[in-house]
Design a protein around this motif. Structure first.
Motif, PDB file in Angstrom:
ATOM      1  N   GLU A  79      31.602   1.300   5.204  1.00  0.00           N
ATOM      2  CA  GLU A  79      32.985   0.935   4.669  1.00  0.00           C
ATOM      3  C   GLU A  79      32.988   0.267   3.252  1.00  0.00           C
ATOM      4  OE1 GLU A  79      36.054   2.110   5.800  1.00  0.00           O
ATOM      5  OE2 GLU A  79      35.050   3.071   7.568  1.00  0.00           O
ATOM      6  N   ASP A  80      32.189  -0.472   3.148  1.00  0.00           N
ATOM      7  CA  ASP A  80      32.260  -1.523   1.825  1.00  0.00           C
ATOM      8  C   ASP A  80      31.476  -1.180   0.879  1.00  0.00           C
ATOM      9  OD1 ASP A  80      34.372  -2.876   3.292  1.00  0.00           O
ATOM     10  OD2 ASP A  80      32.732  -4.034   4.342  1.00  0.00           O
ATOM     11  N   LEU A  81      30.123  -0.570   1.280  1.00  0.00           N
ATOM     12  CA  LEU A  81      28.956  -0.373   0.047  1.00  0.00           C
ATOM     13  C   LEU A  81      28.864   1.309  -0.101  1.00  0.00           C
ATOM     14  CD1 LEU A  81      26.375  -2.854   1.734  1.00  0.00           C
ATOM     15  CD2 LEU A  81      27.940  -3.411  -0.073  1.00  0.00           C
ATOM     16  N   THR A  82      28.695   1.307  -1.339  1.00  0.00           N
ATOM     17  CA  THR A  82      28.413   2.807  -1.854  1.00  0.00           C
ATOM     18  C   THR A  82      27.135   2.613  -2.767  1.00  0.00           C
ATOM     19  OG1 THR A  82      30.714   3.201  -1.948  1.00  0.00           O
ATOM     20  CG2 THR A  82      29.178   4.718  -3.187  1.00  0.00           C
ATOM     21  N   THR A  83      26.071   3.233  -2.483  1.00  0.00           N
ATOM     22  CA  THR A  83      24.894   3.389  -2.996  1.00  0.00           C
ATOM     23  C   THR A  83      24.933   4.508  -4.213  1.00  0.00           C
ATOM     24  OG1 THR A  83      23.781   4.761  -1.559  1.00  0.00           O
ATOM     25  CG2 THR A  83      23.603   2.285  -1.274  1.00  0.00           C
ATOM     26  N   GLU A  84      24.163   4.185  -5.253  1.00  0.00           N
ATOM     27  CA  GLU A  84      24.222   5.127  -6.436  1.00  0.00           C
ATOM     28  C   GLU A  84      25.713   5.279  -6.668  1.00  0.00           C
ATOM     29  OE1 GLU A  84      21.396   6.193  -8.108  1.00  0.00           O
ATOM     30  OE2 GLU A  84      20.278   4.416  -6.874  1.00  0.00           O
ATOM     31  N   TYR A  85      26.321   4.432  -7.059  1.00  0.00           N
ATOM     32  CA  TYR A  85      28.045   4.655  -7.317  1.00  0.00           C
ATOM     33  C   TYR A  85      27.786   5.448  -9.045  1.00  0.00           C
ATOM     34  CZ  TYR A  85      32.907   3.869  -7.942  1.00  0.00           C
ATOM     35  OH  TYR A  85      34.203   3.911  -7.938  1.00  0.00           O
ATOM     36  N   ALA A  86      28.218   6.453  -8.977  1.00  0.00           N
ATOM     37  CA  ALA A  86      28.363   7.380 -10.237  1.00  0.00           C
ATOM     38  C   ALA A  86      29.364   6.695 -11.342  1.00  0.00           C
ATOM     39  CB  ALA A  86      28.961   8.696  -9.847  1.00  0.00           C
ATOM     40  N   VAL A  87      28.761   6.750 -12.467  1.00  0.00           N
ATOM     41  CA  VAL A  87      29.647   5.969 -13.329  1.00  0.00           C
ATOM     42  C   VAL A  87      29.596   6.780 -14.648  1.00  0.00           C
ATOM     43  CG1 VAL A  87      30.445   3.967 -14.927  1.00  0.00           C
ATOM     44  CG2 VAL A  87      29.439   3.592 -12.505  1.00  0.00           C
ATOM     45  N   ARG A  88      30.362   7.593 -14.720  1.00  0.00           N
ATOM     46  CA  ARG A  88      30.230   8.594 -16.001  1.00  0.00           C
ATOM     47  C   ARG A  88      28.686   9.080 -16.272  1.00  0.00           C
ATOM     48  NH1 ARG A  88      34.654   5.372 -20.008  1.00  0.00           N
ATOM     49  NH2 ARG A  88      36.150   5.080 -18.082  1.00  0.00           N
ATOM     50  N   GLY A  89      28.147   9.901 -15.384  1.00  0.00           N
ATOM     51  CA  GLY A  89      26.853  10.212 -15.643  1.00  0.00           C
ATOM     52  C   GLY A  89      25.583   9.296 -15.286  1.00  0.00           C
ATOM     53  N   GLU A  90      26.058   8.173 -15.060  1.00  0.00           N
ATOM     54  CA  GLU A  90      24.795   7.062 -14.892  1.00  0.00           C
ATOM     55  C   GLU A  90      25.238   6.619 -13.223  1.00  0.00           C
ATOM     56  OE1 GLU A  90      23.448   4.860 -18.559  1.00  0.00           O
ATOM     57  OE2 GLU A  90      25.558   4.882 -18.651  1.00  0.00           O
ATOM     58  N   PHE A  91      24.290   5.576 -12.931  1.00  0.00           N
ATOM     59  CA  PHE A  91      24.630   5.302 -11.245  1.00  0.00           C
ATOM     60  C   PHE A  91      24.462   3.532 -11.318  1.00  0.00           C
ATOM     61  CE2 PHE A  91      23.628   9.726 -11.369  1.00  0.00           C
ATOM     62  CZ  PHE A  91      24.349   9.967 -10.499  1.00  0.00           C
ATOM     63  N   ALA A  92      25.150   3.146 -10.800  1.00  0.00           N
ATOM     64  CA  ALA A  92      25.033   1.526 -10.531  1.00  0.00           C
ATOM     65  C   ALA A  92      24.409   1.416  -9.042  1.00  0.00           C
ATOM     66  CB  ALA A  92      26.425   0.965 -10.354  1.00  0.00           C
ATOM     67  N   ASP A  93      23.733   0.638  -8.644  1.00  0.00           N
ATOM     68  CA  ASP A  93      23.099   0.765  -7.348  1.00  0.00           C
ATOM     69  C   ASP A  93      23.894   0.498  -6.430  1.00  0.00           C
ATOM     70  OD1 ASP A  93      20.454   0.737  -8.452  1.00  0.00           O
ATOM     71  OD2 ASP A  93      19.980  -1.264  -8.592  1.00  0.00           O
ATOM     72  N   TYR A  94      24.922  -0.111  -6.247  1.00  0.00           N
ATOM     73  CA  TYR A  94      25.779  -0.383  -5.356  1.00  0.00           C
ATOM     74  C   TYR A  94      27.192  -0.586  -6.164  1.00  0.00           C
ATOM     75  CZ  TYR A  94      22.146  -1.709  -1.958  1.00  0.00           C
ATOM     76  OH  TYR A  94      20.820  -2.039  -1.275  1.00  0.00           O
ATOM     77  N   GLY A  95      28.209  -0.059  -5.371  1.00  0.00           N
ATOM     78  CA  GLY A  95      29.647  -0.195  -5.576  1.00  0.00           C
ATOM     79  C   GLY A  95      30.089  -1.070  -4.423  1.00  0.00           C
TER      80      GLY A  95
END
Length: 243
Positions: free
Chosen positions: A66-82
């Motif tokens: 519910e709370d964690l999203t891995t490889e969160y997409a940010v305009r063509g790049e990816f944050a490890d967690y959202g």
């Protein structure tokens, strides 16, 4: 004569806070050995992420689905967690391998993601060290990113001090935004903030009066300001030379 029962001590804060701190305290014991092993064998980033995910769930109260999203997409790049709380994105987490020292380059990377998504909070970790930063974006000014807290899970500090800091990263605390109050208190007494106070008209006038009381000399306020700027405050803290 009957004995009077001694009332049990009441918790210092609300129950949700005590529960969150209990979660963290228990998890610090549980994760110490696995984390030490990751550091000793210089585990890769993938293995470190597995431990970080478990720590986020067990110690900090997040739901993996519910709370964690891995490889969160940010305009063509990816944050490890959202990190989402009640479906609202509140922070990004960047993870580096366990034995790697966190540095400014890692911070800049996740800072870019936060600015693009309009987030105030970013967390940088290698599993052992946890750093939380506040991101301030003002139109026409450079992005300001300041450290709000840092915890070394394997460090020499007492467990109580580690718990107090990690508490602000717990889901229950982040939901209530306790970390913002922590950051505001620190910002109010930062070297930059104190440098600004020293150069304020009220403080300079108080200095003038104290100098006159001690030395019978009526100093010029503008001259006092110049001396404070050039000889007392570190140059990097004097952002506006006109102050």
């Amino acid at each position: 004569m009957s004995e009077t029962a001694t009332p049990s001590a009441k918790p210092a804060g609300p129950k949700w806070e005590a529960d969150a701190k209990d979660d963290i305290r228990t998890a610090l014991r549980k994760f110490q050995k696995p984390l030490q092993e990751l550091v000793q064998r210089d585990a890769n980033e993938g293995d470190t992420r597995l431990l970080v995910t478990d720590f986020l769930c067990v110690a900090l109260g997040y739901d993996k689905y519910e709370d964690l999203t891995t490889e969160y997409a940010v305009r063509g790049e990816f944050a490890d967690y959202g990190v989402r709380i009640e479906k609202q994105l509140v922070a990004f987490i960047e993870v580096k391998r366990a034995a790697q020292q966190l540095n400014a380059r890692h911070l800049r990377q996740v800072e870019t993601y936060a600015v693009k998504e309009g987030l105030e909070w970013i967390i940088l970790t290698n599993g052992q060290t946890w750093q939380a930063y506040h991101v301030t974006v003002v139109t026409g000014q450079q992005v300001s990113t300041t450290l709000a807290l840092e915890v070394d899970v394997l460090g020499d500090e007492t467990t109580a001090k580690k718990v107090e800091r990690l508490f602000h990263l717990h889901r229950s605390a982040l939901k209530r935004d306790t970390i913002s109050e922590l950051w505001k208190r620190q910002a109010a007494t930062s070297p930059q903030a104190l440098a600004d106070v020293l150069r304020s008209p009220a403080v300079l006038d108080a200095m003038r009066k104290e100098i006159r009381r001690q030395n019978s000399f009526n100093a010029d306020v503008d001259e006092l300001g110049r001396i404070i700027r050039s000889g007392v405050i570190r140059p990097e803290l004097v952002i506006d030379a006109k102050k």
